[in-house]
Design a protein around this motif. Sequence first.
Motif, PDB file in Angstrom:
ATOM      1  N   LEU A 156       4.658  -8.723 -10.363  1.00 48.48           N
ATOM      2  CA  LEU A 156       5.932  -9.402 -10.168  1.00 48.48           C
ATOM      3  C   LEU A 156       5.862 -10.498  -9.103  1.00 48.48           C
ATOM      4  O   LEU A 156       6.835 -11.203  -8.864  1.00 48.48           O
ATOM      5  CB  LEU A 156       7.013  -8.388  -9.773  1.00 48.48           C
ATOM      6  CG  LEU A 156       7.463  -7.422 -10.876  1.00 48.48           C
ATOM      7  CD1 LEU A 156       8.391  -6.354 -10.294  1.00 48.48           C
ATOM      8  CD2 LEU A 156       8.168  -8.173 -12.001  1.00 48.48           C
ATOM      9  N   GLY A 157       4.702 -10.619  -8.442  1.00 45.70           N
ATOM     10  CA  GLY A 157       4.555 -11.634  -7.406  1.00 45.70           C
ATOM     11  C   GLY A 157       5.227 -11.287  -6.099  1.00 45.70           C
ATOM     12  O   GLY A 157       5.508 -12.181  -5.283  1.00 45.70           O
ATOM     13  N   PHE A 158       5.478  -9.999  -5.875  1.00 41.47           N
ATOM     14  CA  PHE A 158       6.199  -9.573  -4.678  1.00 41.47           C
ATOM     15  C   PHE A 158       5.506 -10.019  -3.389  1.00 41.47           C
ATOM     16  O   PHE A 158       6.158 -10.401  -2.419  1.00 41.47           O
ATOM     17  CB  PHE A 158       6.352  -8.046  -4.675  1.00 41.47           C
ATOM     18  CG  PHE A 158       6.833  -7.462  -3.377  1.00 41.47           C
ATOM     19  CD1 PHE A 158       8.179  -7.475  -3.046  1.00 41.47           C
ATOM     20  CD2 PHE A 158       5.937  -6.911  -2.461  1.00 41.47           C
ATOM     21  CE1 PHE A 158       8.625  -6.941  -1.839  1.00 41.47           C
ATOM     22  CE2 PHE A 158       6.367  -6.384  -1.257  1.00 41.47           C
ATOM     23  CZ  PHE A 158       7.717  -6.403  -0.945  1.00 41.47           C
ATOM     24  N   PHE A 159       4.184  -9.990  -3.353  1.00 40.75           N
ATOM     25  CA  PHE A 159       3.451 -10.215  -2.113  1.00 40.75           C
ATOM     26  C   PHE A 159       3.279 -11.686  -1.767  1.00 40.75           C
ATOM     27  O   PHE A 159       2.905 -12.010  -0.643  1.00 40.75           O
ATOM     28  CB  PHE A 159       2.064  -9.561  -2.189  1.00 40.75           C
ATOM     29  CG  PHE A 159       2.106  -8.067  -2.313  1.00 40.75           C
ATOM     30  CD1 PHE A 159       2.336  -7.280  -1.204  1.00 40.75           C
ATOM     31  CD2 PHE A 159       1.931  -7.459  -3.538  1.00 40.75           C
ATOM     32  CE1 PHE A 159       2.375  -5.896  -1.302  1.00 40.75           C
ATOM     33  CE2 PHE A 159       1.972  -6.081  -3.662  1.00 40.75           C
ATOM     34  CZ  PHE A 159       2.202  -5.298  -2.543  1.00 40.75           C
ATOM     35  N   GLY A 160       3.527 -12.580  -2.709  1.00 39.16           N
ATOM     36  CA  GLY A 160       3.123 -13.959  -2.479  1.00 39.16           C
ATOM     37  C   GLY A 160       1.608 -14.017  -2.526  1.00 39.16           C
ATOM     38  O   GLY A 160       0.982 -13.501  -3.450  1.00 39.16           O
ATOM     39  N   ARG A 161       0.986 -14.613  -1.537  1.00 39.12           N
ATOM     40  CA  ARG A 161      -0.481 -14.612  -1.452  1.00 39.12           C
ATOM     41  C   ARG A 161      -0.922 -13.359  -0.702  1.00 39.12           C
ATOM     42  O   ARG A 161      -0.535 -13.144   0.449  1.00 39.12           O
ATOM     43  CB  ARG A 161      -0.980 -15.867  -0.735  1.00 39.12           C
ATOM     44  CG  ARG A 161      -2.513 -15.946  -0.642  1.00 39.12           C
ATOM     45  CD  ARG A 161      -2.965 -17.326  -0.192  1.00 39.12           C
ATOM     46  NE  ARG A 161      -2.446 -17.679   1.130  1.00 39.12           N
ATOM     47  CZ  ARG A 161      -3.056 -17.359   2.290  1.00 39.12           C
ATOM     48  NH1 ARG A 161      -4.212 -16.698   2.271  1.00 39.12           N
ATOM     49  NH2 ARG A 161      -2.537 -17.735   3.440  1.00 39.12           N
ATOM     50  N   ILE A 162      -1.721 -12.532  -1.353  1.00 37.35           N
ATOM     51  CA  ILE A 162      -2.195 -11.301  -0.715  1.00 37.35           C
ATOM     52  C   ILE A 162      -3.263 -11.640   0.305  1.00 37.35           C
ATOM     53  O   ILE A 162      -4.210 -12.386   0.034  1.00 37.35           O
ATOM     54  CB  ILE A 162      -2.737 -10.317  -1.767  1.00 37.35           C
ATOM     55  CG1 ILE A 162      -1.602  -9.857  -2.682  1.00 37.35           C
ATOM     56  CG2 ILE A 162      -3.394  -9.116  -1.094  1.00 37.35           C
ATOM     57  CD1 ILE A 162      -2.047  -8.938  -3.807  1.00 37.35           C
ATOM     58  N   LEU A 163      -3.097 -11.104   1.505  1.00 38.26           N
ATOM     59  CA  LEU A 163      -4.004 -11.389   2.614  1.00 38.26           C
ATOM     60  C   LEU A 163      -5.036 -10.285   2.817  1.00 38.26           C
ATOM     61  O   LEU A 163      -6.227 -10.553   2.963  1.00 38.26           O
ATOM     62  CB  LEU A 163      -3.197 -11.574   3.902  1.00 38.26           C
ATOM     63  CG  LEU A 163      -2.037 -12.570   3.837  1.00 38.26           C
ATOM     64  CD1 LEU A 163      -1.252 -12.545   5.138  1.00 38.26           C
ATOM     65  CD2 LEU A 163      -2.560 -13.967   3.539  1.00 38.26           C
ATOM     66  N   SER A 164      -4.555  -9.041   2.852  1.00 41.73           N
ATOM     67  CA  SER A 164      -5.459  -7.955   3.216  1.00 41.73           C
ATOM     68  C   SER A 164      -4.991  -6.629   2.641  1.00 41.73           C
ATOM     69  O   SER A 164      -3.827  -6.452   2.274  1.00 41.73           O
ATOM     70  CB  SER A 164      -5.562  -7.835   4.742  1.00 41.73           C
ATOM     71  OG  SER A 164      -4.301  -7.484   5.302  1.00 41.73           O
ATOM     72  N   VAL A 165      -5.947  -5.703   2.569  1.00 46.32           N
ATOM     73  CA  VAL A 165      -5.689  -4.327   2.127  1.00 46.32           C
ATOM     74  C   VAL A 165      -6.303  -3.401   3.157  1.00 46.32           C
ATOM     75  O   VAL A 165      -7.451  -3.593   3.574  1.00 46.32           O
ATOM     76  CB  VAL A 165      -6.320  -4.057   0.746  1.00 46.32           C
ATOM     77  CG1 VAL A 165      -6.026  -2.624   0.297  1.00 46.32           C
ATOM     78  CG2 VAL A 165      -5.853  -5.072  -0.282  1.00 46.32           C
ATOM     79  N   ARG A 166      -5.529  -2.398   3.585  1.00 43.05           N
ATOM     80  CA  ARG A 166      -6.047  -1.392   4.516  1.00 43.05           C
ATOM     81  C   ARG A 166      -5.888  -0.023   3.892  1.00 43.05           C
ATOM     82  O   ARG A 166      -4.780   0.370   3.538  1.00 43.05           O
ATOM     83  CB  ARG A 166      -5.302  -1.447   5.851  1.00 43.05           C
ATOM     84  CG  ARG A 166      -5.548  -2.711   6.649  1.00 43.05           C
ATOM     85  CD  ARG A 166      -4.664  -2.750   7.896  1.00 43.05           C
ATOM     86  NE  ARG A 166      -4.977  -3.882   8.745  1.00 43.05           N
ATOM     87  CZ  ARG A 166      -4.523  -5.113   8.557  1.00 43.05           C
ATOM     88  NH1 ARG A 166      -3.709  -5.352   7.538  1.00 43.05           N
ATOM     89  NH2 ARG A 166      -4.857  -6.097   9.365  1.00 43.05           N
ATOM     90  N   GLY A 167      -6.999   0.688   3.742  1.00 45.61           N
ATOM     91  CA  GLY A 167      -6.955   2.001   3.112  1.00 45.61           C
ATOM     92  C   GLY A 167      -7.402   3.085   4.070  1.00 45.61           C
ATOM     93  O   GLY A 167      -8.346   2.901   4.845  1.00 45.61           O
ATOM     94  N   GLU A 168      -6.721   4.224   4.010  1.00 45.02           N
ATOM     95  CA  GLU A 168      -7.103   5.411   4.780  1.00 45.02           C
ATOM     96  C   GLU A 168      -7.178   6.580   3.812  1.00 45.02           C
ATOM     97  O   GLU A 168      -6.207   6.909   3.130  1.00 45.02           O
ATOM     98  CB  GLU A 168      -6.077   5.716   5.877  1.00 45.02           C
ATOM     99  CG  GLU A 168      -6.119   4.773   7.060  1.00 45.02           C
ATOM    100  CD  GLU A 168      -7.330   4.978   7.967  1.00 45.02           C
ATOM    101  OE1 GLU A 168      -7.978   6.049   7.851  1.00 45.02           O
ATOM    102  OE2 GLU A 168      -7.628   4.083   8.773  1.00 45.02           O
ATOM    103  N   PHE A 169      -8.356   7.197   3.741  1.00 48.83           N
ATOM    104  CA  PHE A 169      -8.543   8.347   2.865  1.00 48.83           C
ATOM    105  C   PHE A 169      -9.265   9.450   3.620  1.00 48.83           C
ATOM    106  O   PHE A 169     -10.190   9.187   4.387  1.00 48.83           O
ATOM    107  CB  PHE A 169      -9.378   7.981   1.629  1.00 48.83           C
ATOM    108  CG  PHE A 169      -9.919   9.194   0.915  1.00 48.83           C
ATOM    109  CD1 PHE A 169      -9.106   9.936   0.072  1.00 48.83           C
ATOM    110  CD2 PHE A 169     -11.218   9.615   1.120  1.00 48.83           C
ATOM    111  CE1 PHE A 169      -9.586  11.078  -0.557  1.00 48.83           C
ATOM    112  CE2 PHE A 169     -11.726  10.753   0.492  1.00 48.83           C
ATOM    113  CZ  PHE A 169     -10.901  11.485  -0.355  1.00 48.83           C
ATOM    114  N   GLY A 170      -8.857  10.692   3.352  1.00 51.51           N
ATOM    115  CA  GLY A 170      -9.641  11.813   3.840  1.00 51.51           C
ATOM    116  C   GLY A 170      -8.803  12.931   4.420  1.00 51.51           C
ATOM    117  O   GLY A 170      -7.575  12.859   4.520  1.00 51.51           O
ATOM    118  N   TYR A 171      -9.510  13.963   4.840  1.00 50.58           N
ATOM    119  CA  TYR A 171      -8.900  15.160   5.391  1.00 50.58           C
ATOM    120  C   TYR A 171     -10.019  15.993   6.010  1.00 50.58           C
ATOM    121  O   TYR A 171     -11.204  15.677   5.866  1.00 50.58           O
ATOM    122  CB  TYR A 171      -8.153  15.943   4.303  1.00 50.58           C
ATOM    123  CG  TYR A 171      -8.937  16.145   3.031  1.00 50.58           C
ATOM    124  CD1 TYR A 171      -9.692  17.292   2.821  1.00 50.58           C
ATOM    125  CD2 TYR A 171      -8.932  15.169   2.030  1.00 50.58           C
ATOM    126  CE1 TYR A 171     -10.411  17.478   1.654  1.00 50.58           C
ATOM    127  CE2 TYR A 171      -9.649  15.345   0.855  1.00 50.58           C
ATOM    128  CZ  TYR A 171     -10.390  16.509   0.678  1.00 50.58           C
ATOM    129  OH  TYR A 171     -11.109  16.671  -0.472  1.00 50.58           O
TER     130      TYR A 171
END
Length: 381
Positions: A156-171
């Motif tokens: 839908l173009g919500f973000f405009g230009r995407i700059l970065s992604v930050r992911g956190e996974f684990g336990y």
Amino acid sequence: MAVRTIKVIMNGVTGRMGYRQHLVRSILPIRDEGGVVVGDDRIQVVPVLVGRNADKLAKLAEQHGVGEWTTDLAAALADPEATVYFDAQVTSERTGAILAALDKGLHIFTEKPIAESVADGQKLVTAAEKAGVITGVVHDKLYLPGLVKLKRLIDLGFFGRILSVRGEFGYWVFEGDVVPAQRPSWNYRAEDGGGMVLDMFCHWNYVLENLFGRVDAVWAKAVTHIPERWDEQGRSYPATADDAAYGIFELEGGVIAQINSSWAVRVDRGELVEFQVDGTHGSAVAGLFDCRIQPRAQTPKPVWNPDLPTDQDFRSQWDSVPDLEDYPNGFRAQWEQFLRDVDAGRPHGYDLAAGVRGLQLVEAGLRSSDEGRRVELKELA
């Protein structure tokens, strides 16, 4: 209504993922509900259970009303009525079994990683092309409600230009000495195909490439935080595989992704995995189920003042994306899509070649960690 039957050899169903997600939550519900709907017809499934432990297989077959099981993979593959082979074994056993299935001309659906190396993965691709069969690799996270909502925002173009992604996974996976470990011990032995990079970088590759763009380069550090663990029999063993990995991924188009993956971390977030996506027009945080957004017009203006406690409740300034549809189990959703593709004789969108790209990211990540440098994926082409 016509009913067409697909007989599926399921290898590795006594393991955690093979049993819970693929047998109990995917194939059996499809079978019990009359099959996959295709127009006015249905595709029914008949599972054949394969594994190494006859007692476990017999109990599973009786418990779930499955008519066929065997410890003899070769005999199962020789059944002319079987047309699909599924693999959920330990990674170290996967390549040989899939090659044997391809030699019999069976369609392939498999867990990932599809092999222990890019070279072995490419052997599978070549053999599948020669056999002229349809192949699929599990891409379950793309079907999760949180990531489905995130994909909708992107479209839908919500973000405009995407700059970065930050992911956190684990336990925190318990060591096994006092509290039994909640993951199989082979996950922590490199010689058995274990390791965080081998396990999770395949996931991160397909998430990144299908949502944000293919990975061009990676900086990564793989570590073994817990050097000693205890197995299912209570025996101590050296953990020879990495149990955490910290990566920075450069994507086509200039997006930067950072993902921390660890089985030695305690959880202080809403879900076991979360991705924050920041763009010029808005941001989102997506987990397994929830997805929260903060548009540009609602972005607050924090001021850094280390001398006073903040008076803003930052988490309350985000809004949840509503559920606009029903979200089935992600594994089942992909199984149904794969079965429809087999029935129609068309390629599946997430094939063995996609699995090889995941392995390329694995090898690039491990090389980056070993050599302490940025690695471009074209180095492995």
